[in-house]
Design an enzyme around this catalytic site. Structure first.
Site, PDB file in Angstrom:
ATOM      1  N   LYS A  52       0.827  -1.200   0.000  1.00 15.10           N
ATOM      2  CA  LYS A  52       0.000   0.000   0.000  1.00 15.10           C
ATOM      3  C   LYS A  52       0.868   1.259   0.000  1.00 15.10           C
ATOM      4  CE  LYS A  52      -3.744  -0.289  -0.222  1.00 15.10           C
ATOM      5  NZ  LYS A  52      -4.603  -0.508  -1.404  1.00 15.10           N
ATOM      6  N   HIS A  82      -1.128   4.520  -6.155  1.00 15.06           N
ATOM      7  CA  HIS A  82      -2.448   5.127  -6.384  1.00 15.06           C
ATOM      8  C   HIS A  82      -2.357   6.609  -6.721  1.00 15.06           C
ATOM      9  CE1 HIS A  82      -4.108   1.362  -5.046  1.00 15.06           C
ATOM     10  NE2 HIS A  82      -3.514   1.464  -3.874  1.00 15.06           N
TER      11      HIS A  82
END
Length: 372
Positions: free
Chosen positions: A78, A96
């Site tokens: 992440k 992201h």
């Protein structure tokens, strides 16, 4: 130690128990001559000792910032904790920030400011353009599980109480048993199984969602599979709202498309839909095809109520939008992902001649060029 250096950082996202490396794949790298450092972690599904036993160097959590050699690859899953210091290393992770998500400029700019590089796991692809490693199947499986549990919970709690928090399951069978228990309770109230509609059913994520539904005993006739053929005319689709109890969105969003559902479709007097699981979790994406919510949910609070149009049918609608759903099955999903990633990691020794990595670096440069 000599050799290509990989530094496995500890994940900092709450409830993130997965790992980009497992003891199995870590040993394979060590056997191939890699220098592997593993940070301690209090939340990783694999114990620190599991890595120590196979010969990995164990260091303190978060120590990559000050102690990792400049030529080490910083490997994680992440995104990094929110911060602003420039990044000097080559990072391999899901950042992201390539699809202009909220705050993408701040995230991406850290690498060019520090002279580092991002090799984004989301965009590592083979010659056919297929991702070399993905958590899609596990995400769909977990999302479908939570959606079914939510459907049953709504029936048992018509006053509107939301589904309680969930914690990672040690293995898939324990998750199946838990969902089956909820499903049976819901069927006693409803007198039937829920109808579950999966968009993206032919992909890895959609396959996982369908597999979970089958594993817990939902009849084939109650599993509605949609993919490109069913959605090519463009939404919104009243069938999603009127024919299904549960909608699981499993598409990979790469371009703007018409919404699958919207406020108008939710106003249908014959709405049957009461649970939306947006496995894609494109919450902050301006082109999110499920534009009926604006929150990211968590395992502590898996669902959020959707604000319905005035005059809508008196039927609850909950959304699940957890961006790390595979953490519900952290050990199995990590093993699947890490084994798929391993061949590419073994090419880091000669990165400049490895197409998967040169392509990732070129994409990084292209994205950096779009920074304001």
């Amino acid at each position: 130690m000599s050799g290509t250096k990989i530094w496995l950082r500890a994940e900092t996202k709450p409830a993130e128990a997965r790992s980009a490396l497992t003891p199995t794949t870590c040993k394979a790298l060590l056997d191939a001559g890699y220098d592997v450092t593993v940070e301690k972690s209090t939340q990783r599904i694999f114990e620190d000792e599991e890595f120590a036993k196979i010969g990995a160097r164990i260091v303190e959590e978060g120590s990559w910032v000050k102690d990792a050699p400049k030529d080490a690859y910083i490997l994680g899953l992440k995104e990094l904790p929110e911060d602003d210091f420039p990044l000097e290393h080559v990072h391999i992770s899901f950042a992201h920030c390539y699809k202009q998500q909220a705050g993408w400029e701040k995230v991406l700019s850290r690498w060019p400011r520090g002279g580092g590089t991002l090799l984004d796991l989301e965009f590592l692809t083979d010659e056919a353009g297929r991702r070399v490693a993905a958590f899609g199947w596990s995400a769909g499986y977990a999302g479908s599980a939570l959606a079914i549990k939510t459907w049953a919970w709504q029936l048992a709690h018509p006053e509107g109480e939301l589904l309680p928090g969930e914690k990672p399951y040690a293995n898939k069978q324990l998750l199946i048993e838990s969902v089956k228990e909820s499903l049976e309770a819901g069927k006693k109230i409803a007198g039937r199984s829920p109808k579950i509609l999966v968009i993206g059913a032919l992909g890895r994520c959609g396959s996982g969602a369908v597999d979970l539904a089958k594993d817990v005993g939902i009849p084939e006739s109650d599993i509605i599979r949609w993919d490109i053929e069913e959605t090519k005319k463009g939404g919104p689709f009243k069938e999603i709202v009127e024919d299904a109890d549960i909608f699981v969105n499993c598409i990979y969003l790469s371009a703007k498309i018409p919404p699958f559902i919207n406020g108008e479709t939710l106003s249908s007097p014959t709405r049957q839909l009461s649970v939306v699981c947006d496995v894609s979790a494109d919450t902050t994406n301006p082109h999110n095809p499920v534009p009926v919510y604006d929150v990211i949910t968590t395992f502590d609070k898996p669902t959020a109520p959707v604000k319905l149009p005035a005059g809508s049918k008196n039927l609850p609608l909950s959304v699940i939008s957890i961006d790390h759903l595979p953490s519900l099955l952290p050990r199995e999903s990590s093993e699947m992902f890490s084994q798929a990633l391993l061949p590419s990691l073994l090419q880091l020794k000669d990165r400049s001649n490895a197409r998967v990595w040169t392509q990732a670096e070129e994409l990084f440069k292209q994205k950096v060029a779009t920074l304001p």
